[in-house]
Enzyme design. Structure first.
Site, PDB file in Angstrom:
ATOM      1  N   HIS A 268       0.833  -1.202   0.000  1.00  0.00           N
ATOM      2  CA  HIS A 268       0.000   0.000   0.000  1.00  0.00           C
ATOM      3  C   HIS A 268       0.866   1.250   0.000  1.00  0.00           C
ATOM      4  CE1 HIS A 268       0.639  -0.568   4.408  1.00  0.00           C
ATOM      5  NE2 HIS A 268       0.761   0.751   4.374  1.00  0.00           N
TER       6      HIS A 268
ATOM      7  N   HIS B  54       3.259  10.988  -6.824  1.00  0.00           N
ATOM      8  CA  HIS B  54       1.845  10.879  -7.160  1.00  0.00           C
ATOM      9  C   HIS B  54       1.362   9.444  -7.047  1.00  0.00           C
ATOM     10  CE1 HIS B  54       3.713  10.063 -11.151  1.00  0.00           C
ATOM     11  NE2 HIS B  54       2.732   9.167 -11.231  1.00  0.00           N
TER      12      HIS B  54
ATOM     13  N   GLU C 200      -2.450  10.749 -10.710  1.00  0.00           N
ATOM     14  CA  GLU C 200      -2.378  10.573 -12.158  1.00  0.00           C
ATOM     15  C   GLU C 200      -3.466   9.601 -12.598  1.00  0.00           C
ATOM     16  OE1 GLU C 200       0.898   9.298 -15.568  1.00  0.00           O
ATOM     17  OE2 GLU C 200       1.183   8.638 -13.496  1.00  0.00           O
TER      18      GLU C 200
END
Length: 146
Positions: free
Chosen positions: A5, A80, A123
Site C-alpha cells: 500500500h 503521485h 495521475e
C-alpha cells in the site's frame, strides 16, 4: 517482493473519503480506529483490485487521519498516485462537475492529473489505447502544478 500500500496523511477524513471514494471511485475495504494512538486508518482499493485486497490486503491506499490537528504540506514532494481508468474523459468530467480542478487535462486522451484535498497528486491513465482527442479537453490549459 510484493507491493502492499501507499500511505498518505489526510487532514479532513470526510473530504478525503469524498474525493477518493465518491468522486474517484475507490472502495473502502477496512478501517482501524486506534484510541490510544489517536488516529484512524482507512484502507481503500480500486474496484478491480477489491478481490486481491480482500485476499492479500494489497494493493491499497492507506489514508491516515491523526485526530489531533496537524498541518500537512509538500504533497508534490510525495510524487503521485496513479490509477488506470475505463474512460478518462468521463471521469475527468465527473471530477470537474464536483468541483475538482483538472490540473493537467487529458488533452491526449491518455493522461490527466488532479489533486486530493490534501494536495496529493493523482495521475489518471486511460485503460488500453488513448482515446481520440476531443474538446473541451484538447485545448484546455494546465491549471496550477501537478
Amino acid at each position: 517482493m510484493q507491493y502492499l500500500h501507499t500511505m498518505v496523511r489526510v487532514s479532513d477524513l470526510d473530504a478525503s473519503l469524498r474525493f477518493y471514494c465518491d468522486l474517484l471511485g475507490l472502495k473502502e475495504v477496512r478501517r482501524k480506529e486506534n484510541d490510544k494512538g489517536r488516529f484512524t486508518l482507512v484502507f481503500l482499493a480500486a474496484p478491480e483490485d477489491e478481490a486481491r485486497s480482500a485476499e492479500l490486503k494489497a494493493p491499497e491506499l492507506e489514508l491516515t487521519y491523526n485526530w489531533d490537528p496537524e498541518a500537512y504540506s509538500g504533497g508534490r514532494n510525495f510524487g503521485h498516485l496513479a490509477y488506470r481508468v475505463d474512460d478518462i474523459y468521463a471521469l475527468c468530467q465527473h471530477l470537474q462537475d464536483n468541483g475538482v480542478t483538472i490540473n493537467r487535462p487529458p488533452r491526449d486522451g491518455h493522461m490527466a492529473f488532479v489533486r486530493s484535498p490534501d494536495g496529493i497528486s493523482v495521475e489518471l491513465l486511460q485503460k488500453g489505447d488513448a482515446l481520440e482527442p476531443r474538446e473541451p479537453w484538447a485545448s484546455m490549459e494546465n491549471t496550477g502544478s501537478w
